[in-house]
Write an enzyme that holds these catalytic residues in place. Structure first.
Site, PDB file in Angstrom:
ATOM      1  N   ARG A  69      37.610  43.980  39.718  1.00 56.12           N
ATOM      2  CA  ARG A  69      36.594  45.091  39.437  1.00 56.12           C
ATOM      3  C   ARG A  69      37.036  46.029  40.728  1.00 56.12           C
ATOM      4  O   ARG A  69      37.478  45.741  41.671  1.00 56.12           O
ATOM      5  CB  ARG A  69      35.222  44.672  39.793  1.00 56.12           C
ATOM      6  CG  ARG A  69      34.413  44.133  38.610  1.00 56.12           C
ATOM      7  CD  ARG A  69      34.474  44.925  37.398  1.00 56.12           C
ATOM      8  NE  ARG A  69      33.672  44.172  36.099  1.00 56.12           N
ATOM      9  CZ  ARG A  69      34.190  43.370  35.306  1.00 56.12           C
ATOM     10  NH1 ARG A  69      35.439  43.539  35.306  1.00 56.12           N
ATOM     11  NH2 ARG A  69      33.519  42.848  34.315  1.00 56.12           N
TER      12      ARG A  69
ATOM     13  N   HIS B 177      42.098  48.802  31.978  1.00 57.07           N
ATOM     14  CA  HIS B 177      41.148  47.730  31.872  1.00 57.07           C
ATOM     15  C   HIS B 177      41.669  46.919  30.596  1.00 57.07           C
ATOM     16  O   HIS B 177      40.624  46.545  29.601  1.00 57.07           O
ATOM     17  CB  HIS B 177      39.827  48.079  31.960  1.00 57.07           C
ATOM     18  CG  HIS B 177      38.635  47.188  32.283  1.00 57.07           C
ATOM     19  ND1 HIS B 177      37.638  47.273  32.713  1.00 57.07           N
ATOM     20  CD2 HIS B 177      38.777  45.853  31.893  1.00 57.07           C
ATOM     21  CE1 HIS B 177      37.034  46.239  33.030  1.00 57.07           C
ATOM     22  NE2 HIS B 177      37.675  45.196  32.682  1.00 57.07           N
TER      23      HIS B 177
HETATM   24  P1  NDP Z   1      34.042  33.031  37.995  1.00 64.85           P
HETATM   25  O1  NDP Z   1      32.558  33.206  38.447  1.00 64.85           O
HETATM   26  O2  NDP Z   1      34.291  31.677  37.285  1.00 64.85           O
HETATM   27  O3  NDP Z   1      34.645  32.943  39.469  1.00 64.85           O
HETATM   28  C1  NDP Z   1      34.343  33.515  40.517  1.00 64.85           C
HETATM   29  C2  NDP Z   1      35.293  32.902  41.875  1.00 64.85           C
HETATM   30  O4  NDP Z   1      35.043  33.721  42.828  1.00 64.85           O
HETATM   31  C3  NDP Z   1      34.724  31.610  42.217  1.00 64.85           C
HETATM   32  O5  NDP Z   1      35.871  30.922  42.529  1.00 64.85           O
HETATM   33  C4  NDP Z   1      33.843  32.037  43.620  1.00 64.85           C
HETATM   34  O6  NDP Z   1      33.756  30.985  44.476  1.00 64.85           O
HETATM   35  C5  NDP Z   1      34.505  33.338  44.005  1.00 64.85           C
HETATM   36  N1  NDP Z   1      33.785  34.034  44.717  1.00 64.85           N
HETATM   37  C6  NDP Z   1      32.783  34.747  44.464  1.00 64.85           C
HETATM   38  N2  NDP Z   1      32.355  35.500  45.620  1.00 64.85           N
HETATM   39  C7  NDP Z   1      33.148  35.210  46.491  1.00 64.85           C
HETATM   40  C8  NDP Z   1      33.000  35.465  47.875  1.00 64.85           C
HETATM   41  N3  NDP Z   1      32.144  36.376  48.517  1.00 64.85           N
HETATM   42  N4  NDP Z   1      33.969  35.169  48.782  1.00 64.85           N
HETATM   43  C9  NDP Z   1      35.136  34.220  48.320  1.00 64.85           C
HETATM   44  N5  NDP Z   1      34.993  33.583  46.903  1.00 64.85           N
HETATM   45  C10 NDP Z   1      34.086  34.277  46.067  1.00 64.85           C
HETATM   46  O7  NDP Z   1      34.454  34.342  37.413  1.00 64.85           O
HETATM   47  P2  NDP Z   1      35.897  34.519  36.598  1.00 64.85           P
HETATM   48  O8  NDP Z   1      36.915  33.678  36.942  1.00 64.85           O
HETATM   49  O9  NDP Z   1      35.306  34.080  35.027  1.00 64.85           O
HETATM   50  O10 NDP Z   1      36.193  35.942  36.416  1.00 64.85           O
HETATM   51  C11 NDP Z   1      36.210  36.802  37.588  1.00 64.85           C
HETATM   52  C12 NDP Z   1      36.192  37.963  37.499  1.00 64.85           C
HETATM   53  O11 NDP Z   1      37.352  38.813  36.800  1.00 64.85           O
HETATM   54  C13 NDP Z   1      34.928  38.405  36.849  1.00 64.85           C
HETATM   55  O12 NDP Z   1      33.672  38.581  37.501  1.00 64.85           O
HETATM   56  C14 NDP Z   1      35.304  39.923  35.929  1.00 64.85           C
HETATM   57  O13 NDP Z   1      34.768  40.871  37.247  1.00 64.85           O
HETATM   58  C15 NDP Z   1      36.881  40.051  36.215  1.00 64.85           C
HETATM   59  N6  NDP Z   1      37.370  40.160  34.746  1.00 64.85           N
HETATM   60  C16 NDP Z   1      38.131  41.013  34.731  1.00 64.85           C
HETATM   61  C17 NDP Z   1      38.615  41.127  33.227  1.00 64.85           C
HETATM   62  C18 NDP Z   1      39.806  42.312  32.736  1.00 64.85           C
HETATM   63  O14 NDP Z   1      39.805  42.519  31.838  1.00 64.85           O
HETATM   64  N7  NDP Z   1      40.169  43.093  33.759  1.00 64.85           N
HETATM   65  C19 NDP Z   1      38.167  40.279  32.353  1.00 64.85           C
HETATM   66  C20 NDP Z   1      37.338  39.279  32.466  1.00 64.85           C
HETATM   67  C21 NDP Z   1      37.077  39.049  33.684  1.00 64.85           C
HETATM   68  P3  NDP Z   1      32.539  30.029  44.538  1.00 64.85           P
HETATM   69  O15 NDP Z   1      32.253  29.683  43.006  1.00 64.85           O
HETATM   70  O16 NDP Z   1      33.389  28.617  45.350  1.00 64.85           O
HETATM   71  O17 NDP Z   1      31.444  30.654  44.966  1.00 64.85           O
HETATM   72  C1  OXD Z   2      35.104  41.256  31.419  1.00 63.02           C
HETATM   73  C2  OXD Z   2      35.877  42.357  31.495  1.00 63.02           C
HETATM   74  O1  OXD Z   2      34.384  41.022  32.616  1.00 63.02           O
HETATM   75  O2  OXD Z   2      36.463  42.543  30.413  1.00 63.02           O
HETATM   76  O3  OXD Z   2      35.125  40.627  30.514  1.00 63.02           O
HETATM   77  O4  OXD Z   2      36.141  42.903  32.473  1.00 63.02           O
END
Ligand code: NDP
Ligand code: OXD
Length: 307
Positions: free
Chosen positions: A222, A270
């Site tokens: 993001r 995006h």
């Molecule tokens: P998940 O919720 O599966 O994973 C999030 C990860 O981030 C976990 O490992 C979590 O650690 C870690 N995390 C969260 N907060 C912190 C913090 N403060 N410090 C350190 N680590 C942290 O998310 P996804 O992998 O499914 O997706 C990640 C992001 O990718 C989404 O939230 C979205 O914004 C973005 N995205 C973008 C897309 C695009 O088209 N550009 C498409 C899809 C997603 P823990 O669990 O150990 O707390």
């Molecule tokens: C998602 C994205 O979070 O498209 O799925 O960014």
């Protein structure tokens, strides 16, 4: 009993048709044309206008139409007790890995430099950049898949998350106190964190300064996780050699934003991992049926953590 789709600015005909096929007895309503708000028990949401969800008095659960839920949770009128699920999909992961592979090779093979040289008719052969170490911020569904993928290709990989993970051939770090160690060796830093109160502006001037000089940043998470001014400064000083940005604080990126024209920035609109409509429909139908059966949602978000 009905399902409402509150997904502005997206053509939903095929989603509605596919969902209707899976749930023939259920009424599907598309916001803003909700004829019977009191009949809606389940809503599929994405960047919903504030108040749209709160106007449905009998809602029992929400389903995000994407993986990230920051835009949904930013609605201050969202009823606090409503459970929320998100999309988790192998197709989405595959798409993200394809994007990251492409970006890695684009920079490794110096297509950025050759592109600039072409504009000036400059013939300057150079050997590939030495990208040996990749750090992935966020080791959830997407981040852990990326870390595993690049480790499998023979890169040195480190990863950083909230709680400590164990992933074969990936050096894992967790928490603020281990951030510096996690990123210290990175030639390429991939951001796959969710946007939360804790991660907003996480990549600020101080943290970008912890990277090796000349590292490359890839933000596919993001936009607001990166401090825009700090990024511009890091590119100006050479702290970062380049950045690939797929996500932005404001989308579409305003035409006057300096990212459009800053040397060293590769920008995509995006598209790194777009929700697959077929999977989304299957997950919406499954979670709707679960709500009706009193079962917990699949892929439920922890609303307190914000992901
Ligand atoms: P998940 O919720 O599966 O994973 C999030 C990860 O981030 C976990 O490992 C979590 O650690 C870690 N995390 C969260 N907060 C912190 C913090 N403060 N410090 C350190 N680590 C942290 O998310 P996804 O992998 O499914 O997706 C990640 C992001 O990718 C989404 O939230 C979205 O914004 C973005 N995205 C973008 C897309 C695009 O088209 N550009 C498409 C899809 C997603 P823990 O669990 O150990 O707390
Ligand atoms: C998602 C994205 O979070 O498209 O799925 O960014």
């Amino acid at each position: 009993m009905s399902i409402a789709l509150i997904i502005p600015d997206r053509k939903l005909d095929t989603v509605v048709a596919a969902l209707q096929q899976q749930l023939p007895d259920v009424t599907i309503e598309v916001w803003p044309h909700i004829s019977q708000p009191e009949a809606v028990e389940f809503a599929v949401v994405w960047k919903q206008p504030a108040g749209a969800v709160a106007s449905l008095p009998k809602l029992r659960a929400l389903q995000s139409f994407g993986a990230g839920v920051d835009s949904i949770l930013s609605d201050m009128t969202l009823p606090a007790s409503l459970p929320l699920a998100r999309i988790v999909d192998p197709h989405l992961t595959a798409s993200m890995l394809e994007y990251l592979d492409t970006v890695l090779n684009y920079f490794r093979l110096r297509f950025d430099e050759f592109g600039t040289n072409q504009q000036q008719r400059l013939w300057k052969p150079r050997s590939p950049r030495k990208i040996r170490h990749i750090t992935v911020l966020g080791l959830g569904e997407l981040g852990s898949a990326a870390a595993r993928h690049f480790a499998g290709l023979g890169y040195h990989v480190s990863g950083w998350s909230g709680s400590l993970r164990e992933i074969d051939n990936v050096q894992c770090f967790a928490g603020d106190h281990q951030f510096a160690d996690a990123v210290a060796q990175a030639d390429l830093l991939i951001c796959l964190l969710p946007l939360t109160v804790a991660t907003e502006n996480l990549l600020n001037e101080t943290r970008l300064a912890l990277l090796k000089t000349g590292a490359i940043l890839v933000n596919v998470a993001r936009g607001a996780i990166v401090d825009d001014d700090a990024l511009l400064l890091a590119l100006q000083t050479g702290q970062l050699a380049a950045a690939c940005l797929d996500v932005f604080r404001i989308e579409p990126l305003p035409v006057e934003h300096p990212f459009w024209t800053t040397p060293g920035i590769l920008l995509t609109p995006h598209i790194s991992a777009v929700t697959n409509a077929d999977t989304a429909v299957a997950q919406i139908a499954e979670n709707y049926s679960r709500v009706q059966a009193g079962l917990p949602l699949l892929n439920q978000v922890d609303r307190t953590r914000g992901y």
